[in-house]
Design a protein around this motif. Structure first.
Motif, PDB file in Angstrom:
ATOM      1  N   GLY A 186      13.508 -11.760  43.664  1.00 27.33           N
ATOM      2  CA  GLY A 186      13.186 -12.982  44.050  1.00 27.33           C
ATOM      3  C   GLY A 186      13.823 -13.271  45.501  1.00 27.33           C
ATOM      4  O   GLY A 186      13.209 -13.793  46.306  1.00 27.33           O
ATOM      5  N   TYR A 198      11.799 -11.216  47.893  1.00 26.97           N
ATOM      6  CA  TYR A 198      10.404 -11.880  48.278  1.00 26.97           C
ATOM      7  C   TYR A 198      10.786 -13.203  49.203  1.00 26.97           C
ATOM      8  O   TYR A 198      10.027 -13.325  50.210  1.00 26.97           O
ATOM      9  CB  TYR A 198      10.100 -12.762  47.116  1.00 26.97           C
ATOM     10  CG  TYR A 198       8.652 -13.330  46.936  1.00 26.97           C
ATOM     11  CD1 TYR A 198       7.449 -12.336  47.002  1.00 26.97           C
ATOM     12  CD2 TYR A 198       8.484 -14.700  47.032  1.00 26.97           C
ATOM     13  CE1 TYR A 198       6.099 -13.010  46.812  1.00 26.97           C
ATOM     14  CE2 TYR A 198       7.220 -15.159  46.932  1.00 26.97           C
ATOM     15  CZ  TYR A 198       6.064 -14.442  46.914  1.00 26.97           C
ATOM     16  OH  TYR A 198       4.754 -15.086  46.828  1.00 26.97           O
ATOM     17  N   GLU A 214      -0.177  -9.179  43.371  1.00 23.26           N
ATOM     18  CA  GLU A 214       0.697  -9.885  42.378  1.00 23.26           C
ATOM     19  C   GLU A 214       0.750  -9.633  40.675  1.00 23.26           C
ATOM     20  O   GLU A 214       1.266  -9.696  39.951  1.00 23.26           O
ATOM     21  CB  GLU A 214       0.105 -11.729  42.303  1.00 23.26           C
ATOM     22  CG  GLU A 214       0.652 -12.300  43.437  1.00 23.26           C
ATOM     23  CD  GLU A 214      -0.058 -11.858  44.967  1.00 23.26           C
ATOM     24  OE1 GLU A 214      -1.143 -11.398  44.585  1.00 23.26           O
ATOM     25  OE2 GLU A 214       0.214 -12.655  45.925  1.00 23.26           O
ATOM     26  N   ASN A 273       3.669  -9.331  38.921  1.00 27.68           N
ATOM     27  CA  ASN A 273       3.827 -10.015  37.466  1.00 27.68           C
ATOM     28  C   ASN A 273       4.191  -9.249  36.274  1.00 27.68           C
ATOM     29  O   ASN A 273       5.105  -9.393  35.677  1.00 27.68           O
ATOM     30  CB  ASN A 273       2.563 -10.713  37.353  1.00 27.68           C
ATOM     31  CG  ASN A 273       2.543 -11.963  38.269  1.00 27.68           C
ATOM     32  OD1 ASN A 273       3.756 -12.344  38.791  1.00 27.68           O
ATOM     33  ND2 ASN A 273       1.412 -12.802  38.426  1.00 27.68           N
ATOM     34  N   MET A 301       7.727  -7.792  36.668  1.00 28.16           N
ATOM     35  CA  MET A 301       8.539  -9.105  36.397  1.00 28.16           C
ATOM     36  C   MET A 301       8.752  -9.609  35.042  1.00 28.16           C
ATOM     37  O   MET A 301       9.724  -9.929  34.510  1.00 28.16           O
ATOM     38  CB  MET A 301       8.448 -10.114  37.153  1.00 28.16           C
ATOM     39  CG  MET A 301       8.499  -9.913  39.088  1.00 28.16           C
ATOM     40  SD  MET A 301      10.238  -9.234  39.483  1.00 28.16           S
ATOM     41  CE  MET A 301       9.912  -7.671  39.472  1.00 28.16           C
ATOM     42  N   HIS A 347       8.308 -16.605  33.448  1.00 24.47           N
ATOM     43  CA  HIS A 347       8.180 -15.918  34.525  1.00 24.47           C
ATOM     44  C   HIS A 347       7.339 -16.824  35.569  1.00 24.47           C
ATOM     45  O   HIS A 347       7.711 -16.895  37.095  1.00 24.47           O
ATOM     46  CB  HIS A 347       7.598 -14.459  34.504  1.00 24.47           C
ATOM     47  CG  HIS A 347       7.303 -13.967  35.676  1.00 24.47           C
ATOM     48  ND1 HIS A 347       8.180 -13.653  36.904  1.00 24.47           N
ATOM     49  CD2 HIS A 347       6.104 -13.819  36.460  1.00 24.47           C
ATOM     50  CE1 HIS A 347       7.600 -13.064  37.958  1.00 24.47           C
ATOM     51  NE2 HIS A 347       6.339 -13.173  37.600  1.00 24.47           N
ATOM     52  N   TRP A 396       8.875 -17.966  39.144  1.00 26.33           N
ATOM     53  CA  TRP A 396       8.137 -17.411  40.429  1.00 26.33           C
ATOM     54  C   TRP A 396       7.431 -18.475  41.010  1.00 26.33           C
ATOM     55  O   TRP A 396       7.567 -18.485  42.411  1.00 26.33           O
ATOM     56  CB  TRP A 396       7.211 -16.214  40.082  1.00 26.33           C
ATOM     57  CG  TRP A 396       7.366 -15.376  41.332  1.00 26.33           C
ATOM     58  CD1 TRP A 396       6.422 -15.084  42.088  1.00 26.33           C
ATOM     59  CD2 TRP A 396       8.404 -14.419  41.377  1.00 26.33           C
ATOM     60  NE1 TRP A 396       6.812 -14.419  43.281  1.00 26.33           N
ATOM     61  CE2 TRP A 396       7.989 -13.770  42.473  1.00 26.33           C
ATOM     62  CE3 TRP A 396       9.546 -14.162  40.870  1.00 26.33           C
ATOM     63  CZ2 TRP A 396       8.889 -12.633  43.097  1.00 26.33           C
ATOM     64  CZ3 TRP A 396      10.292 -13.198  41.590  1.00 26.33           C
ATOM     65  CH2 TRP A 396       9.945 -12.655  42.660  1.00 26.33           C
ATOM     66  N   HIS A 431       8.402 -18.672  45.080  1.00 23.01           N
ATOM     67  CA  HIS A 431       7.416 -18.790  46.050  1.00 23.01           C
ATOM     68  C   HIS A 431       7.446 -20.182  46.832  1.00 23.01           C
ATOM     69  O   HIS A 431       7.204 -19.844  48.027  1.00 23.01           O
ATOM     70  CB  HIS A 431       5.951 -18.821  45.499  1.00 23.01           C
ATOM     71  CG  HIS A 431       4.884 -18.658  46.311  1.00 23.01           C
ATOM     72  ND1 HIS A 431       4.765 -17.734  47.254  1.00 23.01           N
ATOM     73  CD2 HIS A 431       4.128 -19.830  46.805  1.00 23.01           C
ATOM     74  CE1 HIS A 431       3.617 -17.983  47.865  1.00 23.01           C
ATOM     75  NE2 HIS A 431       3.165 -19.304  47.483  1.00 23.01           N
TER      76      HIS A 431
END
Length: 187
Positions: A86, A89, A116, A120, A123, A142, A146, A150
């Motif tokens: 995270g 990102y 993604e 995904n 993650m 998740h 996320w 994001h």
């Protein structure tokens, strides 16, 4: 007569990425790349049949940059693996704004594979290992986490705000712990 210098696919892609970094994907065209390379547009179309093919190569290369970026953050060992992803990102959004927008803020409704999907799956596996949640609960945990990550990243990428990393870290921890508490109560 001196031999012609051969311009490679890799050189074209890397120069195109530099254009993206400075001006966004909209600025990438055969002429802008040729100007940076100091050549005509001929080498570009000798290496790529269409601009769409070139743009696909740019995406693939940028995905590789991002994956390496995230892996480096995880390997530092500063944060647990899920949080490190995270933080990576969000840092990518701040430090590589236009590449982030290209990868994560474009319309992908007509595309098949996306980065993604791979992220995904990875993650969700980490969420499962860390929390014991399975199937739909793991996926929803998740997705909720996320979406928050994001959102923060998008704010950095668009210049909406710029906050200290310790605050970002705290925000992610608070969100993760809040979700974990909520899901553990439901389990």
């Amino acid at each position: 007569m001196p031999p012609k210098v051969k311009i490679t696919r890799e050189e074209i892609v890397l120069e195109a990425i530099e254009i993206v970094r400075k001006s966004g994907i909209e600025a990438v065209n055969a002429r802008s790349i040729a100007a940076v390379l100091g050549c005509s547009t001929q080498p570009i179309f000798s290496n790529f049949s269409t601009m769409d093919e070139l743009k696909e190569a740019i995406l693939v290369k940028c995905e590789g940059f991002y994956m390496e970026y995230a892996q480096n953050e995880v390997q530092k060992g500063v944060y647990p693996v899920y949080k490190a992803n995270g933080m990576a990102y969000i840092k990518f959004a701040k430090e590589e704004r236009e590449l982030f927008k290209l990868l994560f803020m474009r319309d992908r409704s007509t595309e098949g594979y996306s980065i993604e999907s791979e992220l995904n799956n990875r993650m969700e596996s980490i969420v499962h290992n860390n929390t014991g949640l399975e199937n739909d609960k793991m996926k929803l945990f998740h997705m909720e986490m996320w979406a928050y990550v994001h959102g923060i990243a998008a704010m950095f990428a668009t210049g909406y705000f710029d906050i200290e990393w310790d605050v970002v870290s705290r925000m992610l921890t608070d969100s993760y712990q809040g979700l974990l508490k909520q899901y553990k109560i439901e389990v």
